[in-house]
Design a protein around this motif. Structure first.
Motif, PDB file in Angstrom:
ATOM      1  N   ALA A 107      83.746 -24.014  -1.955  1.00 15.40           N
ATOM      2  CA  ALA A 107      83.174 -23.039  -2.888  1.00 15.40           C
ATOM      3  C   ALA A 107      82.676 -21.833  -2.112  1.00 15.40           C
ATOM      4  O   ALA A 107      82.134 -21.969  -1.014  1.00 15.40           O
ATOM      5  N   SER A 162      76.702 -22.144  -3.588  1.00 21.01           N
ATOM      6  CA  SER A 162      77.965 -22.752  -3.169  1.00 21.01           C
ATOM      7  C   SER A 162      77.791 -24.253  -2.939  1.00 21.01           C
ATOM      8  O   SER A 162      78.656 -25.052  -3.296  1.00 21.01           O
ATOM      9  N   VAL A 220      80.323 -18.393  -3.026  1.00 19.57           N
ATOM     10  CA  VAL A 220      79.484 -17.763  -4.046  1.00 19.57           C
ATOM     11  C   VAL A 220      78.856 -16.507  -3.454  1.00 19.57           C
ATOM     12  O   VAL A 220      78.308 -16.535  -2.347  1.00 19.57           O
ATOM     13  N   ALA A 248      79.423 -20.036   1.729  1.00 22.85           N
ATOM     14  CA  ALA A 248      80.572 -20.915   1.499  1.00 22.85           C
ATOM     15  C   ALA A 248      80.119 -22.334   1.784  1.00 22.85           C
ATOM     16  O   ALA A 248      79.282 -22.564   2.666  1.00 22.85           O
TER      17      ALA A 248
END
Length: 287
Positions: A210, A160, A212, A223
Protein backbone atom coordinates in the motif's frame (compact mmCIF):
# COMPACT_ATOMS: atom_id res chain seq x y z
CA UNK A 1 -6.28 19.68 8.70
CA UNK A 2 -8.42 17.91 11.25
CA UNK A 3 -6.63 17.09 14.49
CA UNK A 4 -5.30 13.55 14.75
CA UNK A 5 -6.29 12.03 18.06
CA UNK A 6 -3.90 9.33 19.16
CA UNK A 7 -5.09 7.00 21.87
CA UNK A 8 -3.56 4.39 24.12
CA UNK A 9 -6.39 1.87 24.43
CA UNK A 10 -10.15 1.61 23.99
CA UNK A 11 -12.23 2.98 26.83
CA UNK A 12 -13.67 0.41 29.25
CA UNK A 13 -17.03 0.18 27.50
CA UNK A 14 -15.30 -0.98 24.31
CA UNK A 15 -13.55 -3.73 26.24
CA UNK A 16 -16.80 -4.83 27.81
CA UNK A 17 -18.55 -5.01 24.46
CA UNK A 18 -15.79 -7.20 23.05
CA UNK A 19 -16.26 -9.90 25.69
CA UNK A 20 -18.57 -12.68 24.64
CA UNK A 21 -21.65 -13.47 26.71
CA UNK A 22 -20.25 -16.92 27.47
CA UNK A 23 -17.23 -15.45 29.26
CA UNK A 24 -19.01 -12.81 31.34
CA UNK A 25 -18.61 -14.86 34.52
CA UNK A 26 -14.84 -14.83 34.04
CA UNK A 27 -14.70 -11.07 33.59
CA UNK A 28 -12.95 -9.30 36.50
CA UNK A 29 -14.48 -5.84 36.57
CA UNK A 30 -12.10 -4.44 39.18
CA UNK A 31 -9.09 -5.34 37.00
CA UNK A 32 -10.75 -3.69 34.01
CA UNK A 33 -11.38 -0.52 36.00
CA UNK A 34 -7.84 -0.43 37.35
CA UNK A 35 -6.43 -0.64 33.83
CA UNK A 36 -8.90 1.97 32.59
CA UNK A 37 -7.68 4.28 35.33
CA UNK A 38 -4.08 3.87 34.20
CA UNK A 39 -5.11 4.58 30.62
CA UNK A 40 -6.81 7.81 31.67
CA UNK A 41 -3.34 9.35 32.06
CA UNK A 42 -2.34 10.80 28.70
CA UNK A 43 -0.74 13.82 27.06
CA UNK A 44 -3.80 15.94 27.84
CA UNK A 45 -4.00 14.73 31.45
CA UNK A 46 -0.46 13.95 32.66
CA UNK A 47 -1.17 14.90 36.29
CA UNK A 48 -4.93 14.74 36.92
CA UNK A 49 -6.64 15.16 40.25
CA UNK A 50 -8.83 12.47 41.78
CA UNK A 51 -11.90 14.40 40.64
CA UNK A 52 -10.59 14.66 37.08
CA UNK A 53 -9.88 10.93 37.00
CA UNK A 54 -13.41 10.21 38.18
CA UNK A 55 -14.75 12.37 35.36
CA UNK A 56 -12.47 10.77 32.76
CA UNK A 57 -13.36 7.20 33.71
CA UNK A 58 -16.95 7.66 34.81
CA UNK A 59 -16.21 5.93 38.11
CA UNK A 60 -17.16 7.28 41.55
CA UNK A 61 -14.62 9.25 43.58
CA UNK A 62 -14.47 6.58 46.34
CA UNK A 63 -13.80 3.87 43.75
CA UNK A 64 -11.11 5.94 42.03
CA UNK A 65 -9.50 6.64 45.40
CA UNK A 66 -9.31 2.92 46.21
CA UNK A 67 -7.79 2.10 42.84
CA UNK A 68 -5.24 4.90 43.15
CA UNK A 69 -4.16 3.78 46.62
CA UNK A 70 -3.74 0.21 45.36
CA UNK A 71 -1.78 1.32 42.28
CA UNK A 72 0.35 3.59 44.45
CA UNK A 73 1.23 0.70 46.76
CA UNK A 74 2.18 -1.35 43.70
CA UNK A 75 4.38 1.48 42.47
CA UNK A 76 2.51 2.41 39.29
CA UNK A 77 1.33 5.88 40.33
CA UNK A 78 2.43 8.58 42.74
CA UNK A 79 0.74 11.64 44.22
CA UNK A 80 1.90 15.16 44.97
CA UNK A 81 -0.11 18.18 46.06
CA UNK A 82 -3.41 16.52 45.19
CA UNK A 83 -2.34 15.46 41.71
CA UNK A 84 -1.49 12.00 40.47
CA UNK A 85 1.04 10.86 37.89
CA UNK A 86 2.34 7.62 36.43
CA UNK A 87 5.71 6.28 37.56
CA UNK A 88 8.40 4.74 35.34
CA UNK A 89 7.24 1.33 36.57
CA UNK A 90 4.41 1.34 34.01
CA UNK A 91 7.09 1.10 31.29
CA UNK A 92 7.73 -2.46 32.44
CA UNK A 93 4.38 -3.49 30.96
CA UNK A 94 5.47 -2.39 27.51
CA UNK A 95 8.90 -3.90 28.06
CA UNK A 96 7.35 -7.27 28.87
CA UNK A 97 5.35 -7.06 25.65
CA UNK A 98 8.42 -6.51 23.49
CA UNK A 99 10.40 -9.17 25.34
CA UNK A 100 7.62 -11.74 25.04
CA UNK A 101 6.88 -11.14 21.36
CA UNK A 102 9.45 -12.59 18.97
CA UNK A 103 8.06 -10.39 16.22
CA UNK A 104 9.46 -7.18 17.70
CA UNK A 105 12.86 -8.66 18.55
CA UNK A 106 13.19 -10.23 15.10
CA UNK A 107 12.05 -7.12 13.25
CA UNK A 108 14.20 -4.51 15.03
CA UNK A 109 17.50 -5.11 13.17
CA UNK A 110 15.64 -5.20 9.86
CA UNK A 111 14.02 -1.85 10.66
CA UNK A 112 17.46 -0.43 11.35
CA UNK A 113 18.79 -1.77 8.04
CA UNK A 114 15.76 -0.45 6.17
CA UNK A 115 16.18 3.02 7.69
CA UNK A 116 19.85 3.01 6.65
CA UNK A 117 18.98 1.94 3.10
CA UNK A 118 16.24 4.51 2.58
CA UNK A 119 17.39 7.33 4.82
CA UNK A 120 13.79 7.47 6.06
CA UNK A 121 11.89 6.34 9.16
CA UNK A 122 10.90 2.67 9.38
CA UNK A 123 8.00 1.34 11.45
CA UNK A 124 6.30 -1.91 12.42
CA UNK A 125 2.67 -1.89 13.50
CA UNK A 126 -0.24 -4.18 14.33
CA UNK A 127 -4.00 -3.76 14.16
CA UNK A 128 -5.65 -3.32 17.55
CA UNK A 129 -9.29 -2.38 18.10
CA UNK A 130 -9.61 -0.69 14.73
CA UNK A 131 -6.44 1.35 15.03
CA UNK A 132 -2.83 0.97 13.99
CA UNK A 133 -0.54 0.53 16.99
CA UNK A 134 3.19 1.08 16.54
CA UNK A 135 5.19 -1.75 18.17
CA UNK A 136 8.65 -0.89 16.79
CA UNK A 137 10.09 2.17 15.10
CA UNK A 138 13.38 3.63 13.88
CA UNK A 139 12.92 7.38 13.39
CA UNK A 140 15.29 9.19 11.06
CA UNK A 141 13.64 12.60 11.02
CA UNK A 142 10.38 13.99 12.30
CA UNK A 143 7.97 14.26 9.38
CA UNK A 144 4.66 14.32 11.27
CA UNK A 145 3.20 16.94 13.57
CA UNK A 146 2.44 14.27 16.18
CA UNK A 147 5.25 12.59 18.09
CA UNK A 148 5.19 9.03 16.75
CA UNK A 149 6.78 6.45 19.01
CA UNK A 150 6.20 2.89 20.15
CA UNK A 151 2.65 2.72 21.51
CA UNK A 152 1.31 5.54 19.34
CA UNK A 153 -2.03 4.73 17.71
CA UNK A 154 -3.43 6.23 14.52
CA UNK A 155 -6.59 5.59 12.45
CA UNK A 156 -6.23 2.55 10.20
CA UNK A 157 -8.22 3.84 7.24
CA UNK A 158 -5.85 6.70 6.43
CA UNK A 159 -2.50 4.93 6.74
CA UNK A 160 -0.52 2.57 4.52
CA UNK A 161 0.05 0.19 7.45
CA UNK A 162 -3.62 0.23 8.34
CA UNK A 163 -4.67 -0.60 4.80
CA UNK A 164 -2.20 -3.48 4.64
CA UNK A 165 -3.47 -4.89 7.92
CA UNK A 166 -7.11 -4.49 6.88
CA UNK A 167 -6.47 -5.91 3.41
CA UNK A 168 -5.49 -9.27 4.88
CA UNK A 169 -7.86 -9.16 7.85
CA UNK A 170 -11.00 -11.36 7.92
CA UNK A 171 -14.10 -9.75 6.45
CA UNK A 172 -15.72 -9.59 9.89
CA UNK A 173 -12.82 -7.56 11.24
CA UNK A 174 -13.04 -5.09 8.37
CA UNK A 175 -16.79 -4.75 8.85
CA UNK A 176 -16.34 -4.11 12.57
CA UNK A 177 -13.59 -1.53 12.01
CA UNK A 178 -15.59 0.44 9.46
CA UNK A 179 -18.71 0.26 11.63
CA UNK A 180 -17.25 1.00 15.06
CA UNK A 181 -14.64 3.42 13.75
CA UNK A 182 -16.36 5.28 10.88
CA UNK A 183 -13.68 6.73 8.56
CA UNK A 184 -13.34 10.46 9.11
CA UNK A 185 -11.55 13.10 7.09
CA UNK A 186 -8.15 14.01 8.52
CA UNK A 187 -7.07 15.97 5.45
CA UNK A 188 -8.71 16.99 2.20
CA UNK A 189 -7.33 13.80 0.64
CA UNK A 190 -8.58 11.28 3.19
CA UNK A 191 -10.72 8.50 1.72
CA UNK A 192 -13.81 8.17 3.90
CA UNK A 193 -16.32 6.39 1.66
CA UNK A 194 -16.61 2.74 2.88
CA UNK A 195 -17.09 1.39 -0.65
CA UNK A 196 -14.06 3.25 -1.93
CA UNK A 197 -12.02 2.01 1.02
CA UNK A 198 -13.00 -1.60 0.39
CA UNK A 199 -11.96 -1.20 -3.24
CA UNK A 200 -8.60 0.14 -2.09
CA UNK A 201 -8.18 -2.86 0.20
CA UNK A 202 -8.80 -5.18 -2.76
CA UNK A 203 -6.13 -3.29 -4.68
CA UNK A 204 -3.65 -3.51 -1.81
CA UNK A 205 -4.20 -7.24 -1.43
CA UNK A 206 -3.80 -7.82 -5.17
CA UNK A 207 -0.57 -5.83 -5.54
CA UNK A 208 0.94 -6.82 -2.20
CA UNK A 209 1.60 -3.36 -0.77
CA UNK A 210 0.00 0.00 0.00
CA UNK A 211 1.10 3.54 -0.75
CA UNK A 212 -0.76 6.43 0.91
CA UNK A 213 -0.10 10.12 0.34
CA UNK A 214 -1.43 12.99 2.43
CA UNK A 215 -4.41 11.15 3.94
CA UNK A 216 -3.31 10.99 7.57
CA UNK A 217 -1.46 14.29 7.45
CA UNK A 218 -0.78 16.69 4.61
CA UNK A 219 2.63 16.09 3.07
CA UNK A 220 3.08 12.65 4.65
CA UNK A 221 3.92 9.87 2.20
CA UNK A 222 4.29 6.23 3.21
CA UNK A 223 4.45 2.71 1.84
CA UNK A 224 3.74 -0.52 3.72
CA UNK A 225 3.87 -4.27 3.14
CA UNK A 226 2.58 -7.28 5.12
CA UNK A 227 4.72 -9.35 7.50
CA UNK A 228 3.75 -13.02 7.86
CA UNK A 229 4.35 -15.53 10.62
CA UNK A 230 5.04 -19.27 10.42
CA UNK A 231 1.45 -20.06 9.42
CA UNK A 232 1.45 -17.44 6.66
CA UNK A 233 -0.88 -15.15 8.60
CA UNK A 234 -0.27 -11.43 8.27
CA UNK A 235 0.69 -10.38 11.79
CA UNK A 236 2.09 -6.89 11.19
CA UNK A 237 2.76 -4.21 8.63
CA UNK A 238 6.21 -2.87 7.82
CA UNK A 239 6.38 0.71 6.57
CA UNK A 240 8.72 3.43 5.39
CA UNK A 241 7.62 7.06 5.72
CA UNK A 242 8.82 10.25 4.11
CA UNK A 243 7.39 13.55 2.92
CA UNK A 244 6.02 14.60 -0.46
CA UNK A 245 8.77 17.20 -0.54
CA UNK A 246 11.42 14.45 -0.51
CA UNK A 247 9.82 11.82 -2.74
CA UNK A 248 6.81 11.01 -4.90
CA UNK A 249 4.44 8.05 -4.99
CA UNK A 250 6.18 6.83 -8.14
CA UNK A 251 9.60 6.95 -6.48
CA UNK A 252 8.26 5.12 -3.42
CA UNK A 253 6.77 2.37 -5.57
CA UNK A 254 9.94 2.02 -7.65
CA UNK A 255 12.65 2.33 -4.99
CA UNK A 256 11.19 1.78 -1.53
CA UNK A 257 8.54 -0.91 -1.99
CA UNK A 258 11.08 -3.52 -3.22
CA UNK A 259 13.22 -2.86 -0.12
CA UNK A 260 10.17 -3.21 2.11
CA UNK A 261 9.18 -6.50 0.49
CA UNK A 262 12.70 -7.86 0.94
CA UNK A 263 12.82 -6.79 4.60
CA UNK A 264 9.36 -8.22 5.30
CA UNK A 265 10.38 -11.47 3.63
CA UNK A 266 13.48 -11.73 5.83
CA UNK A 267 11.44 -11.04 8.97
CA UNK A 268 8.89 -13.64 7.93
CA UNK A 269 11.61 -16.19 7.25
CA UNK A 270 13.01 -15.72 10.74
CA UNK A 271 9.51 -16.19 12.09
CA UNK A 272 9.29 -19.49 10.23
CA UNK A 273 7.34 -18.42 7.16
CA UNK A 274 8.23 -20.16 3.91
CA UNK A 275 8.14 -17.77 0.98
CA UNK A 276 5.58 -18.52 -1.71
CA UNK A 277 6.46 -18.19 -5.36
CA UNK A 278 3.10 -16.70 -6.28
CA UNK A 279 1.65 -13.51 -4.90
CA UNK A 280 -1.65 -13.99 -3.13
CA UNK A 281 -4.74 -12.57 -4.80
CA UNK A 282 -8.21 -11.86 -3.42
CA UNK A 283 -10.17 -15.04 -2.90
CA UNK A 284 -13.79 -15.33 -3.96
CA UNK A 285 -16.10 -13.73 -1.45
CA UNK A 286 -13.37 -11.59 0.09
CA UNK A 287 -15.24 -8.83 1.92
Amino acid sequence: MAAIKTTSEPRPESRTESISAGSDRDHVQSLERGLALLLAFDAEHPEPTLTELAQLTGYSRPAVRRFLITLERLGYVSSRAGRWSLTPRVLLIGQHYTESHALVAVAQPHLLALAEQTGESASLAVLDSGEVAYVARVPVRRIMSINVQVGTRVPAHATSMGRVLLAWAPAGVVDEVLTRHPPRALTARTTTDPVALRNLLHEVRAQGFAVVSGELESGLLSAAVPVRDRSGTVVAALASSTSTGRASEQVLRRDTVPLLLEAADRIGTELGHRRQTQRSVPSEGFY
